[in-house]
Design a protein around this motif. Structure first.
Motif, PDB file in Angstrom:
ATOM      1  N   HIS A  89       0.807  -1.214   0.000  1.00 24.35           N
ATOM      2  CA  HIS A  89       0.000   0.000   0.000  1.00 24.35           C
ATOM      3  C   HIS A  89       0.846   1.272   0.000  1.00 24.35           C
ATOM      4  O   HIS A  89       0.404   2.320   0.462  1.00 24.35           O
ATOM      5  CB  HIS A  89      -0.938   0.032   1.217  1.00 24.35           C
ATOM      6  CG  HIS A  89      -1.685  -1.238   1.441  1.00 24.35           C
ATOM      7  ND1 HIS A  89      -2.649  -1.685   0.582  1.00 24.35           N
ATOM      8  CD2 HIS A  89      -1.583  -2.164   2.426  1.00 24.35           C
ATOM      9  CE1 HIS A  89      -3.145  -2.838   1.031  1.00 24.35           C
ATOM     10  NE2 HIS A  89      -2.504  -3.146   2.143  1.00 24.35           N
TER      11      HIS A  89
ATOM     12  N   THR B 168      -0.472   4.770  -1.355  1.00 27.54           N
ATOM     13  CA  THR B 168      -1.442   5.565  -0.603  1.00 27.54           C
ATOM     14  C   THR B 168      -0.762   6.522   0.373  1.00 27.54           C
ATOM     15  O   THR B 168      -1.401   7.434   0.887  1.00 27.54           O
ATOM     16  CB  THR B 168      -2.394   4.648   0.183  1.00 27.54           C
ATOM     17  OG1 THR B 168      -1.630   3.892   1.147  1.00 27.54           O
ATOM     18  CG2 THR B 168      -3.112   3.686  -0.739  1.00 27.54           C
TER      19      THR B 168
ATOM     20  N   HIS C 195      -0.732   0.874   9.192  1.00 25.61           N
ATOM     21  CA  HIS C 195      -1.466   0.990  10.444  1.00 25.61           C
ATOM     22  C   HIS C 195      -0.504   0.860  11.607  1.00 25.61           C
ATOM     23  O   HIS C 195       0.417   0.035  11.573  1.00 25.61           O
ATOM     24  CB  HIS C 195      -2.519  -0.122  10.559  1.00 25.61           C
ATOM     25  CG  HIS C 195      -3.847   0.243  10.001  1.00 25.61           C
ATOM     26  ND1 HIS C 195      -4.834   0.835  10.753  1.00 25.61           N
ATOM     27  CD2 HIS C 195      -4.362   0.115   8.756  1.00 25.61           C
ATOM     28  CE1 HIS C 195      -5.896   1.049  10.003  1.00 25.61           C
ATOM     29  NE2 HIS C 195      -5.630   0.621   8.782  1.00 25.61           N
TER      30      HIS C 195
ATOM     31  N   THR D  95      -9.707   6.750   6.307  1.00 27.00           N
ATOM     32  CA  THR D  95     -10.048   5.356   6.576  1.00 27.00           C
ATOM     33  C   THR D  95     -10.861   5.312   7.860  1.00 27.00           C
ATOM     34  O   THR D  95     -10.866   6.267   8.650  1.00 27.00           O
ATOM     35  CB  THR D  95      -8.800   4.477   6.729  1.00 27.00           C
ATOM     36  OG1 THR D  95      -8.078   4.895   7.903  1.00 27.00           O
ATOM     37  CG2 THR D  95      -7.884   4.575   5.526  1.00 27.00           C
TER      38      THR D  95
ATOM     39  N   GLY E 207     -10.462   3.010  10.248  1.00 25.93           N
ATOM     40  CA  GLY E 207      -9.852   2.088  11.195  1.00 25.93           C
ATOM     41  C   GLY E 207      -9.501   2.663  12.546  1.00 25.93           C
ATOM     42  O   GLY E 207      -9.610   1.986  13.569  1.00 25.93           O
TER      43      GLY E 207
ATOM     44  N   MET F 138      -4.532  -3.430   6.659  1.00 20.85           N
ATOM     45  CA  MET F 138      -5.362  -2.506   5.887  1.00 20.85           C
ATOM     46  C   MET F 138      -6.724  -3.127   5.609  1.00 20.85           C
ATOM     47  O   MET F 138      -7.759  -2.498   5.801  1.00 20.85           O
ATOM     48  CB  MET F 138      -4.670  -2.138   4.576  1.00 20.85           C
ATOM     49  CG  MET F 138      -3.569  -1.106   4.720  1.00 20.85           C
ATOM     50  SD  MET F 138      -4.175   0.550   5.119  1.00 20.85           S
ATOM     51  CE  MET F 138      -4.840   1.063   3.536  1.00 20.85           C
ATOM     52  N   ALA F 139      -6.706  -4.374   5.171  1.00 15.16           N
ATOM     53  CA  ALA F 139      -7.968  -5.063   4.887  1.00 15.16           C
ATOM     54  C   ALA F 139      -8.755  -5.299   6.173  1.00 15.16           C
ATOM     55  O   ALA F 139      -9.981  -5.135   6.213  1.00 15.16           O
ATOM     56  CB  ALA F 139      -7.681  -6.388   4.180  1.00 15.16           C
TER      57      ALA F 139
ATOM     58  N   SER G 122     -10.304  -2.091   7.400  1.00  9.88           N
ATOM     59  CA  SER G 122     -11.239  -1.506   6.444  1.00  9.88           C
ATOM     60  C   SER G 122     -12.587  -2.212   6.519  1.00  9.88           C
ATOM     61  O   SER G 122     -13.599  -1.702   6.009  1.00  9.88           O
ATOM     62  CB  SER G 122     -10.687  -1.608   5.020  1.00  9.88           C
ATOM     63  OG  SER G 122      -9.533  -0.839   4.886  1.00  9.88           O
ATOM     64  N   ASN G 123     -12.615  -3.378   7.158  1.00 10.10           N
ATOM     65  CA  ASN G 123     -13.834  -4.152   7.327  1.00 10.10           C
ATOM     66  C   ASN G 123     -14.752  -3.428   8.320  1.00 10.10           C
ATOM     67  O   ASN G 123     -14.337  -3.136   9.441  1.00 10.10           O
ATOM     68  CB  ASN G 123     -13.489  -5.558   7.838  1.00 10.10           C
ATOM     69  CG  ASN G 123     -14.678  -6.496   7.811  1.00 10.10           C
ATOM     70  OD1 ASN G 123     -15.787  -6.089   8.115  1.00 10.10           O
ATOM     71  ND2 ASN G 123     -14.431  -7.738   7.447  1.00 10.10           N
ATOM     72  N   LYS G 124     -15.964  -3.144   7.931  1.00 10.89           N
ATOM     73  CA  LYS G 124     -16.877  -2.374   8.783  1.00 10.89           C
ATOM     74  C   LYS G 124     -17.444  -3.190   9.929  1.00 10.89           C
ATOM     75  O   LYS G 124     -18.032  -2.642  10.861  1.00 10.89           O
ATOM     76  CB  LYS G 124     -18.003  -1.776   7.940  1.00 10.89           C
ATOM     77  CG  LYS G 124     -17.523  -0.715   6.948  1.00 10.89           C
ATOM     78  CD  LYS G 124     -18.685  -0.084   6.209  1.00 10.89           C
ATOM     79  CE  LYS G 124     -18.192   0.975   5.226  1.00 10.89           C
ATOM     80  NZ  LYS G 124     -19.288   1.611   4.494  1.00 10.89           N
TER      81      LYS G 124
END
Length: 427
Positions: A107, A110, A365, A392, A394, A414-415, A418-420
């Motif tokens: 990443h 970004t 992160h 983001t 997070g 990151m994944a 990013s999961n709500k």
């Protein structure tokens, strides 16, 4: 003490190489052809216990390990070396092995700041309030190289250095002025303090004129690897005057010191260097990674934190070795890291409760391994996002990942963040 540096070629001419066990010589010859090696006379003379090689922790911190390479690659290289081929003939295979070991920085796009859609070279903005700055001279070298460092790809690589750094001191100014939420800048590298004070000031001066910048951070391993930088080097006094100057401009100066083992804090010259820095009003915060075979015991960390407090410094972070290297020989299981941290804190003065850990720094992160919890009959690691990239969701959230005592990797942070969903309960 005069600074004398050794690379993989010049080190072989020292008495220290001659006294290495034969197997260690072979490992050094092979591994130092793949990974960059640098050590100085202070480390050789005052930090390594040569009677305990190859088990000495500082030796393991500096010298490359056999298990840094895939077994098949190490075996193939070993056979090639034994065949008597010269370095030029070996180089194509060495380069092939080296490319396999290139660290992966996920990443990364970004985190690269842009102005009017154009990349600002040498700046990295992982978090909304802090920007890391990489002036060209700072990315080139350190006083010694740590075996676990994922930035080894930068050393002696002019193309990589040019692509990830800036040479004009005013390069970051437009971006910083356009983003007043950025309050902290971190000068990092390799190591900023390999530079002369005069050169360092050239890059710091323009930043000091920006009102929204409140904190100047300098990240360095110099206190551990070359404390004479602050005592008897020719411009040691100039460097300390620079520290005072930064604060006279109304900025908070944070010296982020990297310590990996208690022995790095034991010598009188280190204690003198720390005292001289503190006399300028500079705050020293200490951080370092937990590394297999080097400091993976509660005693190592409690001793280190207690020594830091006694010397007037602030324990800051215990990091978990970042997921940039293909090899995993430096990592320890997450469960063991958590146990070491918690046990070490119990053995340490309450003033060391400022330290956060174990903390991941991969995938942009800053994530705390906060504990273990049980839901029903299943155990989970508890991860808390301490800082996250801008835009983001997070930061401040908590996620759960399945617990296993052998797990060494938290996966894609990151994944994950990013999961709500509130938690990730399945592998």
């Amino acid at each position: 003490m005069k600074f004398i540096s050794y690379n993989n070629i010049s080190f072989k001419k020292t008495k220290y190489y001659q006294q290495l066990p034969l197997e260690e010589k072979n490992v050094f010859d092979i591994l130092s052809s793949v990974f960059h090696f640098k050590v100085n006379n202070y480390v050789l003379e005052h930090l390594i216990n040569w009677q305990d090689v190859p088990n000495d922790p500082i030796y393991k911190l500096i010298f490359p390990r056999k298990d840094m390479l895939l077994p098949t690659d190490f075996h193939a290289l070993s056979l090639l070396y034994q065949s008597g081929l010269d370095q030029k003939t070996l180089m194509p295979f060495i380069e092939k092995v080296k490319k396999k070991m290139y660290p992966e920085v996920k990443h990364s796009e970004t985190s690269i700041p842009k102005i009017n859609g154009k990349r600002v070279r040498g700046l990295y903005s992982n978090f909304e309030t802090i920007v890391s700055l990489f002036p060209d001279p700072m990315v080139k070298t350190c006083h010694s190289y740590c075996s676990y460092c994922f930035r080894w790809i930068m050393f002696n690589n002019k193309e990589a250095q040019q692509n990830s750094s800036y040479s004009d001191p005013n390069e970051p100014i437009a971006f910083l002025k356009a983003h007043p939420k950025v309050t902290d800048v971190l000068f990092t590298g390799a190591d900023p303090l390999v530079l002369k004070a005069e050169t360092l000031q050239k890059y710091i001066d323009p930043v000091l004129e920006i009102d929204s910048i409140k904190v100047i951070r300098i990240s360095s391993k110099s206190l551990a690897w070359w404390p004479y930088r602050f005592t008897t080097d020719k411009d040691a006094d100039n460097l300390l005057e620079l520290f005072k100057y930064i604060q006279s401009k109304g900025k908070h100066l944070n010296f982020c010191a990297h310590f990996t083992h208690p022995r790095e804090l034991e010598n009188d010259v280190v204690k003198e260097a720390i005292q001289r820095i503190r006399q300028t009003g500079t705050i020293i915060r200490c951080q370092g990674p937990i590394v297999e075979g080097i400091n993976d015991t509660p005693e190592a960390w409690s001793t280190m934190w207690n020594a830091q407090i006694a010397l007037g410094m602030i324990p800051y972070y215990m990091f978990i070795e970042a997921d940039h290297n293909l090899e995993s020989c430096f990592r320890i299981p997450l469960a063991k890291a958590l146990e070491i941290f918690q046990t070490a804190q119990k053995q340490t003065t309450g003033l060391a409760r400022t330290v956060r850990g174990p903390v991941f720094m991969n995938d942009l992160h800053r994530t705390l391994l906060d504990g273990v919890t049980t839901i029903g009959d299943q155990k989970f690691f508890v991860l808390k996002s301490l800082q996250a990239p801008p835009n983001t969701i997070g930061e401040g959230t908590i996620k759960l990942i399945p617990y296993h005592e052998t797990t060494k990797d938290a996966g894609d942070l990151m994944a994950l963040f990013s999961n709500k969903n509130e938690a990730v309960l399945n592998a």
